[in-house]
Motif scaffolding. Structure first.
Motif, short mmCIF file in Angstrom:
data_model
loop_
_atom_site.label_atom_id
_atom_site.label_comp_id
_atom_site.label_asym_id
_atom_site.label_seq_id
_atom_site.Cartn_x
_atom_site.Cartn_y
_atom_site.Cartn_z
N MET A 1 83.53 40.60 28.66
CA MET A 1 83.15 41.46 29.76
C MET A 1 81.85 42.17 29.43
SD MET A 1 85.40 44.46 31.48
CE MET A 1 85.27 44.53 33.21
N GLN A 2 80.95 42.24 30.39
CA GLN A 2 79.65 42.87 30.19
C GLN A 2 79.76 44.39 30.27
OE1 GLN A 2 77.38 40.91 33.30
NE2 GLN A 2 76.03 40.15 31.70
N LYS A 3 78.98 45.05 29.42
CA LYS A 3 78.87 46.50 29.50
C LYS A 3 77.84 46.84 30.57
CE LYS A 3 77.27 50.51 27.08
NZ LYS A 3 76.28 50.97 26.14
N LEU A 4 78.19 47.73 31.47
CA LEU A 4 77.25 48.15 32.51
C LEU A 4 76.46 49.35 32.00
CD1 LEU A 4 79.58 47.95 35.62
CD2 LEU A 4 77.89 46.28 34.86
N LEU A 5 75.15 49.26 32.10
CA LEU A 5 74.29 50.37 31.68
C LEU A 5 74.34 51.48 32.71
CD1 LEU A 5 71.18 48.35 30.50
CD2 LEU A 5 73.11 49.15 29.13
N PHE A 6 74.41 52.70 32.24
CA PHE A 6 74.38 53.89 33.09
C PHE A 6 75.56 53.94 34.07
CE2 PHE A 6 69.85 52.55 32.48
CZ PHE A 6 69.61 53.36 31.41
N ASN A 7 76.64 53.28 33.75
CA ASN A 7 77.81 53.27 34.62
C ASN A 7 78.40 54.66 34.81
OD1 ASN A 7 79.72 51.94 36.23
ND2 ASN A 7 81.16 51.82 34.53
N ASP A 8 78.22 55.52 33.82
CA ASP A 8 78.78 56.86 33.88
C ASP A 8 77.83 57.90 34.45
OD1 ASP A 8 77.05 56.63 31.74
OD2 ASP A 8 78.17 57.99 30.46
N LYS A 9 76.68 57.47 34.97
CA LYS A 9 75.68 58.41 35.48
C LYS A 9 75.52 58.25 37.00
CE LYS A 9 73.07 58.61 31.24
NZ LYS A 9 73.78 59.71 30.67
N ASP A 10 75.21 59.35 37.66
CA ASP A 10 74.95 59.32 39.10
C ASP A 10 73.55 58.81 39.40
OD1 ASP A 10 77.47 60.30 39.70
OD2 ASP A 10 76.79 62.38 39.65
N ARG A 11 72.63 59.06 38.46
CA ARG A 11 71.24 58.60 38.63
C ARG A 11 70.58 58.49 37.27
NH1 ARG A 11 68.23 63.81 41.29
NH2 ARG A 11 68.31 65.07 39.43
N PHE A 12 69.44 57.82 37.21
CA PHE A 12 68.68 57.67 35.98
C PHE A 12 67.20 57.54 36.32
CE2 PHE A 12 69.99 53.46 37.27
CZ PHE A 12 68.82 52.73 37.18
N ARG A 13 66.36 57.71 35.32
CA ARG A 13 64.91 57.60 35.50
C ARG A 13 64.45 56.20 35.12
NH1 ARG A 13 66.06 62.13 32.95
NH2 ARG A 13 65.65 61.26 30.91
N ALA A 14 63.45 55.72 35.83
CA ALA A 14 62.84 54.42 35.50
C ALA A 14 61.33 54.53 35.66
CB ALA A 14 63.38 53.32 36.40
N GLN A 15 60.61 53.83 34.80
CA GLN A 15 59.15 53.82 34.87
C GLN A 15 58.67 52.45 34.43
OE1 GLN A 15 57.19 56.43 32.08
NE2 GLN A 15 55.30 56.42 33.26
N ALA A 16 57.80 51.83 35.21
CA ALA A 16 57.22 50.53 34.86
C ALA A 16 55.78 50.74 34.41
CB ALA A 16 57.26 49.59 36.06
N LEU A 17 55.43 50.08 33.31
CA LEU A 17 54.08 50.17 32.76
C LEU A 17 53.51 48.78 32.57
CD1 LEU A 17 54.94 52.68 29.90
CD2 LEU A 17 53.88 53.25 32.07
N PHE A 18 52.27 48.60 32.95
CA PHE A 18 51.58 47.35 32.66
C PHE A 18 50.68 47.63 31.46
CE2 PHE A 18 48.07 44.31 33.22
CZ PHE A 18 48.82 43.15 33.12
N LEU A 19 50.98 47.00 30.32
CA LEU A 19 50.30 47.33 29.07
C LEU A 19 49.12 46.42 28.75
CD1 LEU A 19 53.41 48.07 26.85
CD2 LEU A 19 52.02 49.66 28.17
N GLY A 20 49.08 45.24 29.32
CA GLY A 20 47.99 44.34 29.01
C GLY A 20 48.29 42.93 29.45
N LYS A 21 47.51 41.98 28.98
CA LYS A 21 47.64 40.59 29.40
C LYS A 21 48.95 39.95 28.97
CE LYS A 21 42.75 39.56 29.51
NZ LYS A 21 41.69 38.70 28.97
N GLY A 22 49.51 40.40 27.87
CA GLY A 22 50.75 39.80 27.41
C GLY A 22 51.34 40.52 26.22
N ILE A 23 52.64 40.31 26.02
CA ILE A 23 53.34 40.85 24.87
C ILE A 23 53.95 39.66 24.14
CG2 ILE A 23 55.24 42.31 24.07
CD1 ILE A 23 54.98 43.87 26.71
#
Length: 67
Positions: A1-23
């Protein structure tokens, strides 16, 4: 069974960053990989980061100092 991330939270923060051509995900060391497609790693106390090979990182539930 998969663990669900943030299952116990009503909300969470998210931020997307573009760091460069590739990682180069094959050179990463000393991290806890929770998934591999895309790469999901534990970050900070209660956060996670999704690393995308084309140069983007999406941060979830990180405090400003942890970013």
């Amino acid at each position: 069974m998969q663990k669900l991330l943030f299952n116990d939270k009503d909300r969470f923060r998210a931020q997307a960053l573009f760091l460069g051509k590739g990682i180069n995900l094959q050179t990463l060391e000393n991290y806890v990989c929770l998934a591999s497609m895309p790469v999901l790693v534990k970050a900070g106390e209660e956060g996670y980061a999704v690393l995308l090979g084309y140069g983007a990182v999406v941060l979830f539930n990180l405090e400003p100092v942890e970013r």
